[in-house]
Design a protein around this motif. Structure first.
Motif, PDB file in Angstrom:
ATOM      1  N   ARG A  33     -16.264  -7.238  -3.174  1.00 25.26           N
ATOM      2  CA  ARG A  33     -14.092  -7.171  -3.001  1.00 25.26           C
ATOM      3  C   ARG A  33     -13.508  -6.144  -2.068  1.00 25.26           C
ATOM      4  O   ARG A  33     -12.642  -6.364  -2.026  1.00 25.26           O
ATOM      5  CB  ARG A  33     -14.360  -6.425  -4.455  1.00 25.26           C
ATOM      6  N   ARG A  34     -14.413  -5.627  -1.770  1.00 25.66           N
ATOM      7  CA  ARG A  34     -14.167  -4.425  -0.075  1.00 25.66           C
ATOM      8  C   ARG A  34     -13.825  -5.339   0.976  1.00 25.66           C
ATOM      9  O   ARG A  34     -13.359  -4.880   1.615  1.00 25.66           O
ATOM     10  CB  ARG A  34     -15.076  -3.139  -0.629  1.00 25.66           C
ATOM     11  N   ASP A  46       0.724   0.344  -3.296  1.00 31.71           N
ATOM     12  CA  ASP A  46       0.519   1.719  -3.447  1.00 31.71           C
ATOM     13  C   ASP A  46      -0.558   1.631  -4.606  1.00 31.71           C
ATOM     14  O   ASP A  46      -1.119   2.629  -4.767  1.00 31.71           O
ATOM     15  CB  ASP A  46       1.548   2.417  -4.406  1.00 31.71           C
ATOM     16  N   PHE A  47      -0.025   1.158  -5.348  1.00 32.84           N
ATOM     17  CA  PHE A  47      -1.429   0.687  -6.968  1.00 32.84           C
ATOM     18  C   PHE A  47      -2.109   0.271  -6.389  1.00 32.84           C
ATOM     19  O   PHE A  47      -3.603   0.305  -6.524  1.00 32.84           O
ATOM     20  CB  PHE A  47      -0.454  -0.466  -7.969  1.00 32.84           C
ATOM     21  N   PHE A  48      -1.943  -0.929  -5.571  1.00 32.53           N
ATOM     22  CA  PHE A  48      -3.276  -1.426  -5.450  1.00 32.53           C
ATOM     23  C   PHE A  48      -4.098  -0.837  -4.118  1.00 32.53           C
ATOM     24  O   PHE A  48      -5.424  -0.814  -3.929  1.00 32.53           O
ATOM     25  CB  PHE A  48      -2.908  -2.893  -4.712  1.00 32.53           C
ATOM     26  N   ARG A  50      -3.173   5.726   2.118  1.00 33.83           N
ATOM     27  CA  ARG A  50      -2.772   4.534   1.419  1.00 33.83           C
ATOM     28  C   ARG A  50      -0.666   4.234   1.721  1.00 33.83           C
ATOM     29  O   ARG A  50      -0.892   3.574   2.141  1.00 33.83           O
ATOM     30  CB  ARG A  50      -2.770   4.797   0.362  1.00 33.83           C
ATOM     31  N   ALA A  61      -4.718   2.165  -4.274  1.00 37.10           N
ATOM     32  CA  ALA A  61      -5.028   3.476  -5.140  1.00 37.10           C
ATOM     33  C   ALA A  61      -6.302   2.922  -5.609  1.00 37.10           C
ATOM     34  O   ALA A  61      -7.182   2.885  -5.851  1.00 37.10           O
ATOM     35  CB  ALA A  61      -4.088   4.235  -6.125  1.00 37.10           C
ATOM     36  N   ALA A  62      -5.922   1.070  -6.054  1.00 37.36           N
ATOM     37  CA  ALA A  62      -6.954   0.055  -6.870  1.00 37.36           C
ATOM     38  C   ALA A  62      -8.655   0.411  -5.458  1.00 37.36           C
ATOM     39  O   ALA A  62      -9.663   0.432  -6.465  1.00 37.36           O
ATOM     40  CB  ALA A  62      -6.407  -0.504  -7.391  1.00 37.36           C
ATOM     41  N   PHE A  63      -8.227   0.290  -5.072  1.00 37.07           N
ATOM     42  CA  PHE A  63      -9.231   0.177  -3.676  1.00 37.07           C
ATOM     43  C   PHE A  63      -9.466   1.069  -3.259  1.00 37.07           C
ATOM     44  O   PHE A  63     -10.673   1.823  -2.328  1.00 37.07           O
ATOM     45  CB  PHE A  63      -8.907  -0.869  -2.659  1.00 37.07           C
TER      46      PHE A  63
END
Lengths: 357, 555
Positions: A100-101, A123-125, A136, A127-129
């Motif tokens: 996934r990374r 920003d959300f995605f 970011r 942070a999810a990564f």
């Protein structure tokens, strides 16, 4: 910039790209005997292919061919019934988290969230990564710039047009700087201008050394950007290689083009070709372009003799070249073959045309 | 006229074909029939005074009113918005139909739908009539006529909102807000100012005639809220019917005027950001909003769960400024109730006010939670966001925790908002301190159960609407169903049966702790409700975790 100019520019990039591909040979995507069944239905049947770093693979096939299933296995959303898939050495099932990374995945369905602005969405995605806040913010600005979307950073995602949302989708896949980008139908529903922009973005990403796997039903689009195509039909890989090789291997006839300096000789050259080549040869003269095109199964030696004959008979030829294969023709040829094969025998898979160059 | 008929022929069948319609009609029919059947005399002794029949009639009238207020406004508002968004309104406006024909057609179809909803209650009303002491003309016909007028008013209001709102969600928000203002808020000033001769008192007196509640209470023979002994001489029914019809007429004219191509000319959000506006405007917005929704957000901090932040930002009421408004609303409402008690305007006593606050809070929790929590996973599935989340390195545990935290924080804020009200109760009657603490625990458990029921249901569905509907159904069954059994505590249900049924309802525990009439007789109910609710939370959390893990893993 009009469409033709853009296409010309992209063709140049394509040539540069093809050159760089030959130098970068480390395999990034390795698929081996990948099979997925749903009950008795075989969605994917023994798919095997490898893809080198920096390639752009066009993944094509009719609806239900198994493209999305293959993609979902690659991004760790579906477990294969048999076979393996590895990205940069990481197994897509056992090392799903690592994969996934390594992968940036854009599904065919955008997946927007209501009431979120573009920057907040990214920003959300980010942070999810697990990307740190400061990094970011910088990365968001970078990917927005790369996808020409900086101006829409404060817009609400759901208020954007489909083309704009697709750009944001690509920006999202790039946030964690993945090695491989898997884009499911990125050009779907886009208008011609948006398609040109999308094409430019994808080529820019490939220029950066990323490996791209792109599915699309808009075959001329794929033909312009891909250096490899994989044609799936009925869950089986029907052809894999460069477009030219696949086209030649499947159709066994190639399209040649003779450009003349004297427009008034076009008809005479066309008649000469018709007489010299096999009966099934299709000759199409175009006085407006001062070109004669013909589709032939003649080999290199026969073509060389033909050229020699024309030159010695006094024709002034400025170019004698092979025209790149038409992906649509190849696609139709493969899918027709599959639908003809299907009722007769489904047990024995059709032979895979694999070419490497 | 032909155009109007064409619209009715299109609208009414499509309304009746909706799945929700079937469910609403079935639930209304079942609930009303059950209410009357449970109150049906089981002994051979006749109640000649008619007290029981009147009580059933009053109960039915309240229930019918609540049904109308909850169900009727939603359909016109969302229907019109959907028609604009699907561009079928454009086709209608482009046809030879006149705007008035389109409006009247829609209005008649929606009124017919509302009348059918009322018709579903007719068997229950017939049973009630058979119990005696009910006048067919004054009571039955009067009630249905009044409800019919309320329906017309709410439908016009819904259609009007439909011409203004841009999304179904905002349409629902506005129409329910307007309905609440019209029915409840309009009455409140009169409660405090009644008996006075000031201009405010006169205005408040006129304002309450906009609300159907005083008219309904007068019709069924109950005292208006906050009545202090003076006999109400004014004909509130006639006043309300007149005001409702006048308002409906004005609303209809405005609505017809707004039914034009401008409905389709709504520009997309330009993404205005406060940071890029002038200094004076920025300062003004800082005063107007405690938390400016148009201020550019800084990135998500490392210590926060990104899923939780995402949930807050993407949810309709999730943005902090909305949460603050909601919390402020709850605080004001709870303070008003306690203020009313201390001023002696409501002769209800602290326990009764506490009981009302508990019921109102549980009502708020039950209305709010399935809407938020029901979309938790089903909403992601529906939008395609679930697969995108799965393609990130986030773990299932982090996703579920983030989502649950976002709902619990919202619910905790709503609960905390009523603390000032409870604070005043404790000041008035310090002996109630322990009870208030017990009530707060019970309310927290109610919120937890509601959240986990909705979240678990959400993990089994791929559509938000289906998940939300099922969640509402289950919660209504759990809380309203057990209260229905409590309502029939004398007959046919025994004390033991009622206590057993109430043990699943933490709200009953809170009412028991507050020693509200009818609940103080159940010994140990509070402790039992805590244990049962706690076990329910544990089981639901387990099911939710297993289910989420299964749908997260590769197919």
């Amino acid at each position: 910039m009009n469409d033709l100019q853009a296409a010309g520019k992209q063709d140049e990039r394509f040539i540069q790209k093809a050159e760089s591909v030959s130098s970068a040979v480390s395999p990034v995507v390795e698929i081996n005997g990948l099979t997925k069944t749903f009950g008795t239905f075989v969605a994917l049947d023994q798919l095997s292919l490898t893809l080198n770093k920096g390639s752009i693979l066009g993944f094509i096939g009719p609806n239900g061919a198994g493209k999305t299933t293959a993609i979902r296995i690659l991004v760790g959303l579906t477990r294969p019934t048999a076979g393996t898939a590895r990205i940069a050495g990481a197994d897509c099932v056992r090392n799903a988290r690592k994969v996934r990374r390594l992968v940036g995945y854009m599904p065919d369905k955008f997946g927007s969230y209501d009431n979120m602005r573009v920057r907040e969405y990214l920003d959300f995605f980010g942070a999810a990564f697990g990307i740190g806040r400061r990094k970011r913010q910088l990365r968001i600005s970078e990917v927005l710039e790369l996808t020409n979307a900086t101006w829409m950073q404060d817009r609400f995602v759901e208020s954007l047009s489909h083309g704009m949302q697709q750009r944001i989708g690509i920006a999202r896949t790039l946030l964690h700087d993945p090695e491989v980008l898997i884009l499911d139908e990125p050009a779907n529903g886009l208008d011609p201008q948006a398609r040109i922009e999308m094409r430019e973005i994808l080529l820019r990403l490939a220029d950066e050394g990323r490996t791209l796997i792109v599915t699309s039903h808009i075959l001329p689009e794929l033909a312009r950007i891909c250096d490899r195509v994989a044609i799936l039909a009925g869950g089986q890989l029907k052809a894999f290689g460069t477009l030219q090789d696949v086209s030649r291997a499947l159709s066994q006839r190639r399209t040649m083009e003779i450009e003349l300096l004297d427009t008034d000789r076009v008809a005479a050259v066309a008649a000469e070709l018709q007489a010299s080549l096999e009966q099934e040869c299709e000759v199409t003269p175009s006085e407006a372009e001062s070109v004669v095109r013909f589709r032939t199964s003649a080999d290199e030696e026969q073509l060389s003799s033909l050229l020699n004959k024309l030159v010695t008979s006094g024709e002034r030829i400025s170019q004698f070249r092979e025209v790149a294969g038409d992906l649509e023709e190849v696609f139709i040829s493969v899918t027709q073959q599959t639908s003809e094969d299907r009722p007769q025998n489904t047990e024995e898979p059709a032979p895979v045309v694999e070419t490497t160059s | 006229m032909k155009g109007t008929i064409a619209i009715i022929e299109r609208e009414l069948p499509s309304l009746l074909r909706m799945k929700q319609t079937l469910w609403i009609f079935a639930i209304v029919a079942f609930t009303f029939s059950a209410t009357v059947l449970l109150k049906w005399p089981s002994t051979s002794t006749a109640d000649l005074s008619g007290v029981q029949a009147r009580a059933v009639f009053r109960g039915l009238a309240y229930a019918m009113f609540v049904t109308v207020v909850l169900v009727v406004p939603a359909f016109p508002a969302t229907g019109l918005i959907r028609e604009v968004r699907r561009r079928t309104m454009e086709l209608l406006l482009n046809s030879p139909l006149r705007r008035s024909e389109i409006f009247v057609g829609k209005l008649i179809a929606l009124v017919a739908f509302a009348l059918l909803l009322l018709a579903v209650t007719l068997p229950a009303m017939a049973c009630c009539y058979a119990m005696g002491a009910i006048s067919p003309t004054h009571d039955v016909l009067g009630l249905y006529t009044l409800l019919g007028v309320i329906c017309i008013e709410l439908i016009v209001l819904g259609l009007l909102v439909g011409t203004v709102a841009e999304t179904a969600e905002s349409g629902l928000r506005w129409v329910y807000g307007a309905t609440f203002t019209l029915t409840v808020i309009a009455v409140i000033p009169h409660i405090f100012l009644q008996g006075g001769e000031s201009i405010y008192a006169v205005v408040a007196s006129h304002m309450r005639t906009l609300s159907p509640i005083p008219a309904l209470l007068q019709l069924i023979g109950d005292e208006p809220p906050g009545a202090i002994g003076a006999i109400e001489s004014a004909d509130l029914i006639e006043r309300y019917v007149t005001s409702a019809l006048v308002l409906s007429l004005i609303g209809s004219l405005v609505c017809i005027q707004r039914l034009n191509y401008s409905l389709m000319d709504r520009s997309r959000s330009q993404g205005l950001i406060t940071d890029e506006r002038s200094a004076s405007l920025r300062a003004a917005r800082r005063v107007m909003y405690l938390v400016d929704p148009q201020k550019r957000k800084s990135g998500i901090s490392w210590f926060l769960n990104p899923v939780m932040v995402k949930e807050f930002r993407s949810r309709q009421f999730g943005r902090l400024h909305w949460l603050l408004r909601m919390v402020a609303g709850c605080a004001v409402l709870s303070l008003l109730l306690t203020l009313a008690t201390t001023m002696g305007t409501l002769d209800w006593g602290v326990e009764k006010v506490g009981g009302i606050m508990i019921v109102a809070q549980v009502g708020l929790i039950l209305v709010l939670t399935p809407g938020i929590s029901g979309a938790m996973i089903a909403g992601e599935m529906e939008s395609g966001g679930w697969n995108m989340l799965r393609a990130t390195p986030l773990s299932t545990r982090r996703v579920v925790t983030g989502k649950l935290m976002s709902v619990s924080i919202t619910l905790a804020l709503v609960l905390c908002a009523s603390l000032p009200g409870y604070g005043i109760i404790m000041v008035i009657k310090p002996v109630l301190q322990t009870q208030v603490a017990q009530v707060i625990v019970s309310l927290a458990l109610t919120a937890a159960v509601a959240m986990l029921v909705s979240a678990t249901v959400s993990s089994f569905f791929r559509s938000t609407a289906a998940a939300t509907t099922v969640s509402y159904g289950l919660l209504i069954f759990l809380y309203a169903g057990s209260m229905l059994v409590w309502v029939n505590r004398d007959s046919p249900f025994s004390h033991a049966v009622v206590q057993r049924v109430l043990s699943a309802n933490a709200m009953a525990g809170a009412l028991n702790a507050m020693e509200v009439d009818g609940f103080q007789v159940y010994d140990g109910l509070l402790g039992t409700t805590w244990v049962v609710s706690g076990v329910m939370c544990g089981v639901l959390l387990l099911v939710l975790s297993v289910r989420t893990w299964r749908i997260w893993e590769p197919d």
